[in-house]
Each structure stands twice: as structure tokens, then as C-alpha cells.
Design an enzyme around this catalytic site. Sequence first.
Site, PDB file in Angstrom:
ATOM      1  CB  CYS A 122      -0.970  -0.221   1.080  1.00  0.00           C
ATOM      2  SG  CYS A 122       0.110  -0.469   3.171  1.00  0.00           S
ATOM      3  CE  LYS A 195      -2.652  -3.722   9.445  1.00  0.00           C
ATOM      4  NZ  LYS A 195      -1.725  -3.562   7.832  1.00  0.00           N
ATOM      5  NE  ARG A 217      -5.291  -0.357   4.157  1.00  0.00           N
ATOM      6  CZ  ARG A 217      -4.621   0.266   3.392  1.00  0.00           C
ATOM      7  NH1 ARG A 217      -5.516   0.088   1.950  1.00  0.00           N
ATOM      8  NH2 ARG A 217      -3.440   1.442   3.166  1.00  0.00           N
ATOM      9  CE  LYS A 248      -1.094  -2.767  12.176  1.00  0.00           C
ATOM     10  NZ  LYS A 248      -0.761  -2.638  10.817  1.00  0.00           N
TER      11      LYS A 248
HETATM   12  C1  PBG Z   1       0.287  -1.471   6.276  1.00  0.00           C
HETATM   13  C2  PBG Z   1       0.622  -1.213   7.671  1.00  0.00           C
HETATM   14  C3  PBG Z   1      -0.457  -0.838   7.957  1.00  0.00           C
HETATM   15  C4  PBG Z   1      -0.060  -0.126   8.874  1.00  0.00           C
HETATM   16  C5  PBG Z   1       0.799  -1.252   9.292  1.00  0.00           C
HETATM   17  N1  PBG Z   1       1.698  -2.043   8.567  1.00  0.00           N
HETATM   18  C6  PBG Z   1      -1.744  -0.048   7.449  1.00  0.00           C
HETATM   19  C7  PBG Z   1      -2.749  -0.309   7.415  1.00  0.00           C
HETATM   20  O1  PBG Z   1      -3.026  -1.452   7.014  1.00  0.00           O
HETATM   21  O2  PBG Z   1      -3.510   0.097   6.614  1.00  0.00           O
HETATM   22  C8  PBG Z   1      -0.554  -0.247   9.795  1.00  0.00           C
HETATM   23  C9  PBG Z   1       0.354   0.869  11.378  1.00  0.00           C
HETATM   24  C10 PBG Z   1      -0.056   1.927  12.517  1.00  0.00           C
HETATM   25  O3  PBG Z   1      -1.055   2.050  12.498  1.00  0.00           O
HETATM   26  O4  PBG Z   1       0.352   2.112  13.234  1.00  0.00           O
HETATM   27  N2  PBG Z   1      -0.615  -2.429   5.134  1.00  0.00           N
HETATM   28 ZN    ZN Z   2      -1.744  -2.643   3.330  1.00  0.00          ZN
END
Ligand code: PBG
Ligand code: ZN
Length: 321
Positions: A122, A195, A217, A248
Site C-alpha cells: 500500500c 489484523k 480495506r 493489531k
Molecule cells: C500496511 C500497514 C499499516 C499499518 C502497518 N502496516 C496500515 C494499514 O493497513 O492501512 C498500520 C500501522 C499503524 O497504524 O501504526 N498494510
Molecule cells: Zn498495506
Amino acid sequence: MFPVTRMRRMRTDERIRAMFRQTSVGIDDLIYPLYIKEDAEDGKPEEISTMPGQYRYSVDDAIEFAGLLEDSGLTSVLLFGIPEHKDAVGSSAYDENGIIQQTIKGLKEQTNLVVMGDVCMCEYTDHGHCGIIEDQYVQNDETLKYLSKIAVSYADAGVDVIAPSDMMDGRVMAIRDALDDNDYVNTPIFSYAAKYASTYYAPFRDAADSAPSFGDRKSYQMDPANFDEALREVKSDIDEGADAIIVKPALAYLDVLREVKQQFKMPTIAYQVSGEYSMITAGIEKGYITEDLLDETLLSIKRAGADMIISYFVPQLLGIE
Ligand code: PBG
Ligand code: ZN
């Protein structure tokens, strides 16, 4: 039973309280996320407006700052790149001279830190999604090829750990295969297995300039309402060869974190994400709460089952800013 048992008896003396304190968070429990931006000027890290106190660094500045943190006891960093060039397939992510590849090489030469590379598309795609788009949909199996390419190029640069955060199905297996085919059998995969599609990532998307240009997403990240699904995600990543599991965000998902640790007994990491950092930071800045909240929050995450915590608070905890 009272009055023979008095719970407060053991709380009277700080020295005795300290003897039986069950949980502690030390610097060796923490991983620091570093943002490296291709066109950032040396010596002039760009402060991220949505994350006061966090910066986008040039390659050299990132290495220098990481070294400073290492001198104070930090053991590992997680790298995110913000490239100048973005396109439909995120080609800057697997460029052998890309910013992350350069940073990995520099960190391996100049520090002894465990260098973890976040693998996702991304930050590198012009549409801001975590994979290849066709018919307005992120294509799972096509994306796996690119994720594998990125992982191998990080490994070529010398990365210690691959951390895929895209939430495609089968990506741990695809990356494991690709690493093994290239003789990186001993490069571990720390998978963002559970996630969630969370609003807590909003400050990150600003920091990494990675907000999706259309849609959201939710067709790949998990629904915050779901619990069982997280356990299935974790199980499948373990079956595919994940060496550690990342949950996460952290604080709002402690139930998930606890169950993941209890059920699978895997090395488990919680990611205290950007929104968690920014909320606490704003509260402290406003004077609504005190900095003590930081310790309490990290303790809660550790107590729930995290072996390690990815946290933006590392410099602050070390008194480095
Ligand atoms: C990329 C990614 C994200 C985060 C870590 N790797 C953002 C998302 O999925 O939009 C979030 C990290 C954070 O908010 O500190 N995919
Ligand atoms: Zn991503």
C-alpha cells in the site's frame, strides 16, 4: 477470609510490592517502527502532523537514529518505506536499490539491531491498496507473487525478519516458498495474522501516504466485530509456516491477543498502532492525562499475553527525542 486474610497487607510496602510484581515492560520487549522517506532531506526529518514526535527520515538519518536507540538498549526495528515513485504494481517495493533495501543494508552494516521489514504494497501502489487491483478488487493470488518478490528482495539486502501485513490468504506459504527457493531457509516470518480493518491506522496512512484512493480495506482486513475468525487466521498462518504472530491493533484487541497466546503458545507480538500513539499523545499534550498512562498501557498489553510490543513510544521511554 477476612480478617485473617487482608489483601492490602501485601500492598503496604513498596519493596514487597516489587517482589511480587508479575509483569514488567523493558526496552528489550519493544520494537520501534521507523519510517524512511525517499525524498526526505538529510538532517531534516519531517515531523508527521498526525503523530507529533514521530518523523519520516532519510536513509542516513534513519540509520543514525536507530543507532542512537540501540545505544540505549533497543534491540529491534520495523521498517516502513515511503517511495517517490508509486505505480499500479508497487515496483519501488522490490527495487534492489529501493529505500528499504538501502536502509536494511545500512542498518546491518552499522548496527546489531534485529531488522524487520514490513512487507506490504500500500505504500508503493498509486491506488494505495495492499495488492494488485483488477475490476476494483484486490486480487489475492496475483498479489502473492509480488509479496514474495518484495520479501526476497528484502532478504537479498540482508533483512533479519519478514513481516507481511497485507492480509492476503496464503501469503505466509507463498513467502516461505520464495524464501526457501532462494536459500533463505533461516529467515523467519512474523505474520500480522490477526489484523483488523481499524480506524486506529488513520495517522499511519497520513504518515505513509498510503490511504486507499477508492473504497476501504474491508475485503482483506478483519471485521472488528469478529473473534473466532482471528483464531482461524492465526491457525492458518501457523500451518503455513509463520514463526511469530502479530495482533493489531493492541489495546482494543486485548481479548484476541490473550486468546491467541493461550491457544497457540506462539511467540506473540502486539502492535500498538499509530492511532493508539496519537490518542495518548494528544491526551498528555492537552493535560487530560499524564505520561504514566504510557507504562500502564504497555503493561496491559504485556499482561494480556504479548511477548513483544511494537510501539512508537520507544524514543520517549528512552528519553530520546
Ligand atoms: C500496511 C500497514 C499499516 C499499518 C502497518 N502496516 C496500515 C494499514 O493497513 O492501512 C498500520 C500501522 C499503524 O497504524 O501504526 N498494510
Ligand atoms: Zn498495506
